[in-house]
Design an enzyme around this catalytic site. Structure first.
Site, short mmCIF file in Angstrom:
data_model
loop_
_atom_site.label_atom_id
_atom_site.label_comp_id
_atom_site.label_asym_id
_atom_site.label_seq_id
_atom_site.Cartn_x
_atom_site.Cartn_y
_atom_site.Cartn_z
N LYS A 83 0.58 -1.03 0.10
CA LYS A 83 0.17 -0.13 0.36
C LYS A 83 0.91 1.39 0.04
O LYS A 83 2.35 0.94 0.65
CB LYS A 83 -0.94 -0.02 1.39
N GLY B 57 -19.32 7.59 7.05
CA GLY B 57 -18.47 7.67 5.76
C GLY B 57 -19.75 7.60 4.33
O GLY B 57 -19.42 6.07 4.17
N VAL B 58 -19.85 8.86 3.81
CA VAL B 58 -20.50 8.40 2.22
C VAL B 58 -19.81 8.74 0.79
O VAL B 58 -20.44 9.70 0.27
CB VAL B 58 -22.04 8.70 2.30
N GLY B 59 -18.28 8.13 1.59
CA GLY B 59 -18.06 8.31 0.13
C GLY B 59 -18.09 8.00 -1.22
O GLY B 59 -19.19 6.95 -1.44
N ASN B 60 -16.73 7.42 -2.16
CA ASN B 60 -16.82 6.90 -3.34
C ASN B 60 -17.84 5.23 -3.07
O ASN B 60 -18.71 5.24 -3.67
CB ASN B 60 -15.66 6.77 -4.00
N VAL B 61 -17.50 4.32 -2.13
CA VAL B 61 -17.46 3.74 -1.89
C VAL B 61 -19.30 3.48 -1.09
O VAL B 61 -19.77 2.53 -1.86
CB VAL B 61 -16.65 2.01 -1.04
N ALA B 62 -19.74 4.00 -0.54
CA ALA B 62 -21.00 3.88 0.39
C ALA B 62 -21.79 4.37 -0.34
O ALA B 62 -22.91 3.91 0.01
CB ALA B 62 -20.60 4.87 2.06
N1 LIG Z 1 -12.60 2.40 -3.19
C1 LIG Z 1 -12.26 1.76 -3.04
O1 LIG Z 1 -12.30 0.10 -4.04
C2 LIG Z 1 -12.03 0.36 -1.57
C3 LIG Z 1 -12.10 1.51 -0.02
N2 LIG Z 1 -11.81 0.82 1.14
C4 LIG Z 1 -11.88 1.44 1.94
O2 LIG Z 1 -12.94 1.46 2.39
C5 LIG Z 1 -12.82 2.76 2.62
C6 LIG Z 1 -13.39 4.27 2.11
O3 LIG Z 1 -13.15 4.21 0.77
P1 LIG Z 1 -13.79 5.35 -0.10
O4 LIG Z 1 -15.19 5.34 -0.18
O5 LIG Z 1 -13.32 4.92 -1.31
O6 LIG Z 1 -13.37 6.34 -0.14
P2 LIG Z 1 -13.98 8.77 0.10
O7 LIG Z 1 -12.59 8.96 0.21
O8 LIG Z 1 -14.88 8.43 -1.19
O9 LIG Z 1 -14.57 8.44 1.07
C7 LIG Z 1 -14.44 8.30 2.76
C8 LIG Z 1 -15.57 8.95 3.23
O10 LIG Z 1 -15.80 9.19 4.58
C9 LIG Z 1 -15.66 10.99 4.79
N3 LIG Z 1 -14.98 10.28 6.46
C10 LIG Z 1 -13.46 10.69 7.03
N4 LIG Z 1 -13.48 10.88 8.43
C11 LIG Z 1 -15.02 10.87 8.66
C12 LIG Z 1 -15.30 10.33 10.28
N5 LIG Z 1 -14.62 10.51 11.07
N6 LIG Z 1 -16.81 10.18 10.12
C13 LIG Z 1 -17.07 9.77 9.33
N7 LIG Z 1 -16.69 10.44 7.72
C14 LIG Z 1 -16.00 10.96 7.68
C15 LIG Z 1 -14.52 11.20 3.98
O11 LIG Z 1 -15.55 12.53 4.04
C16 LIG Z 1 -15.56 10.78 2.68
O12 LIG Z 1 -16.61 10.97 2.57
C17 LIG Z 1 -11.84 3.45 2.79
O13 LIG Z 1 -11.73 3.00 4.13
C18 LIG Z 1 -11.20 2.30 2.53
O14 LIG Z 1 -9.63 2.23 2.13
C19 LIG Z 1 -11.71 -0.77 1.34
C20 LIG Z 1 -11.63 -1.93 -0.14
C21 LIG Z 1 -11.89 -0.65 -1.73
C1 LIG Z 2 -8.49 0.33 -3.47
C2 LIG Z 2 -8.29 -1.09 -4.04
C3 LIG Z 2 -8.64 -1.27 -5.72
C4 LIG Z 2 -7.17 -1.76 -3.26
C5 LIG Z 2 -7.10 -1.58 -2.09
O1 LIG Z 2 -5.52 -0.75 -1.92
C6 LIG Z 2 -7.71 -1.85 -1.07
O2 LIG Z 2 -8.76 -3.04 -1.54
O3 LIG Z 2 -7.90 -1.62 0.59
#
Ligand SMILES: NC(=O)C1=CN([C@@H]2O[C@H](COP(=O)(O)OP(=O)(O)OC[C@H]3O[C@@H](n4cnc5c(N)ncnc54)[C@H](O)[C@@H]3O)[C@@H](O)[C@H]2O)C=CC1
Ligand SMILES: CC(C)CC(=O)C(=O)O
Length: 364
Positions: free
Chosen positions: A80, A180-185
């Site tokens: 990572k 957290g309602v970012g990309n995944v959520a």
């Molecule tokens: N994007 C992916 O395909 C993958 C993501 N993940 C994990 O899933 C989680 C979310 O990833 P993404 O959606 O890509 O990231 P993202 O950055 O799009 O979403 C994260 C969200 O959490 C919010 N946040 C941060 N701190 C917070 C807190 N204390 N309380 C409430 N909200 C908070 C942010 O403002 C943001 O909206 C991360 O832990 C990431 O490592 C795991 C596997 C794959």
């Molecule tokens: C975002 C994924 C493609 C890889 C990764 O780093 C994860 O699963 O946490």
């Protein structure tokens, strides 16, 4: 932190510090274990308070990738990267291109992708300098943004966990508290809303909350209140270490199933929620959809093949609950066993010598 001592304790292979003054790049690539293959794991960009915090995050996340990739049945090791900086202010083209050259210098030992704070556009810039990057634009024959696929994996894994806790995998009428309602959520909420689940959301970013409230009728609560909601399911989808001494006593949910990496602050917290009868879907299993999807690029990306494999997260979570009950162990231990057994098995069979490429004495 005594870095070598820490690396030795958890058997890390390599820690690489990358600095580029012109672009402001400060990146740390952590490679945990390459027994199964090259280390694949995303790049996180975050405004870390200290360098030590950044190093620790890179190391913890890299180890998580070793287990995630092994448990997912991928022939990949774990690594990572963290880039120190504010993803909203500090990015520039040169930064990601410089980072791409550092990755190229590792000659395939590490392959990157997106994580928190990085995007497909950032991966495209890295791709200008190296092929060891996945999740780039689909126009290159890549799988694109992994987040929606991660969300699908979390959704099916949540259903399997619901079946364990409630006797049915239907999420209709269930209340899910999403942290957290970012990309995944956001995409996860879309699946849940479609199935008739009720959503409670919290995020430090108000725009992200508004999006979910407007699209899915989600109820907003403050970031501190999300743990104590009267919800059936708690879905941590922000950052790590949120299952800890402070938050566990607040939890009312019977299921924990979300996308965040490294949800347990410590293993003792996994033991505690197990004793409380909470059905915990181990983080690196339920969130493996994204890496399964990007890893498919290594064979020439086929969306249907990848999605079929991601749908298998349901069965894997079911299997983990079975092992947990059979052996009387917490689910996080059951998942670790699956991963460790595979690494040991494959590592052992790899020890049988196979001449690869040039004959060993051909250069004489
Ligand atoms: N994007 C992916 O395909 C993958 C993501 N993940 C994990 O899933 C989680 C979310 O990833 P993404 O959606 O890509 O990231 P993202 O950055 O799009 O979403 C994260 C969200 O959490 C919010 N946040 C941060 N701190 C917070 C807190 N204390 N309380 C409430 N909200 C908070 C942010 O403002 C943001 O909206 C991360 O832990 C990431 O490592 C795991 C596997 C794959
Ligand atoms: C975002 C994924 C493609 C890889 C990764 O780093 C994860 O699963 O946490």
């Amino acid at each position: 932190m005594e870095i070598f001592k820490y690396m030795e304790t958890y058997d890390y292979e390599q820690l690489v510090f990358c600095q580029d003054k012109t672009s402001g790049l400060k990146a740390i690539i952590a490679i945990h274990d390459t027994t199964l293959g090259p280390a694949l794991g995303g790049t996180r960009m975050w405004n870390y308070a200290t360098e030590e915090e950044a190093i620790e995050d890179a190391l913890r996340l890299a180890k998580g990738m070793t287990y995630k990739n092994a448990a997912a049945g991928l022939n990949l090791g774990g690594g990572k990267t963290v880039i120190i900086g504010d993803p909203l202010k500090d990015k520039n083209e040169e930064m990601f291109r410089a980072f791409g050259r550092f990755i190229q210098g590792l000659n395939g030992r590490y392959i990157t992708a997106e994580d928190v704070g990085t995007t497909v556009e950032d991966m495209d810039l890295i791709h200008e300098e190296t092929n060891y990057v996945t999740g780039i634009s689909e126009a290159f024959g890549s799988s694109g943004n992994p987040s929606p696929v991660t969300a699908y994996g979390v959704y099916v894994g949540m259903k399997a966990a619901a079946k364990e806790a409630f006797g049915s995998d239907s999420l209709e009428g269930k209340t899910v508290a999403v942290q957290g309602v970012g990309n995944v959520a956001y995409t996860l909420c879309e699946f849940l809303h479609k199935e008739g689940a009720k959503l409670i959301v919290a995020d430090i970013n108000q725009a992200s909350v508004d999006r979910a409230v407007n699209a899915f009728g989600a109820v907003q609560v403050s970031v501190d209140e999300i743990y104590s909601q009267d919800a059936d399911i708690f879905a941590p989808c922000a950052l790590g270490a949120i299952i800890n001494d402070n938050t566990i006593p607040q939890l009312k949910a019977k299921v924990i199933a979300g996308s965040a990496n490294n949800q347990l602050k410590d293993t003792k917290h996994g033991d505690l929620i197990h004793e409380m009868g909470i059905a915990y879907a181990p983080d690196y299993v339920i969130n493996s959809g994204g890496v399964i999807n990007v890893a498919d690029e290594l064979y020439g990306y086929n969306h249907d093949r990848a999605m079929k494999r991601v749908a298998g997260i349901y069965d894997k979570i079911e299997r983990i609950f079975e092992i947990s009950k059979r052996d009387g162990i917490p689910t996080y231990v059951a998942a670790d066993r699956l991963a460790e057994e595979r690494i040991a098995r494959v590592g052992k069979s790899r020890s049988q010598f196979l001449q690869n490429g040039k004959h060993i004495i051909s250069g004489r």
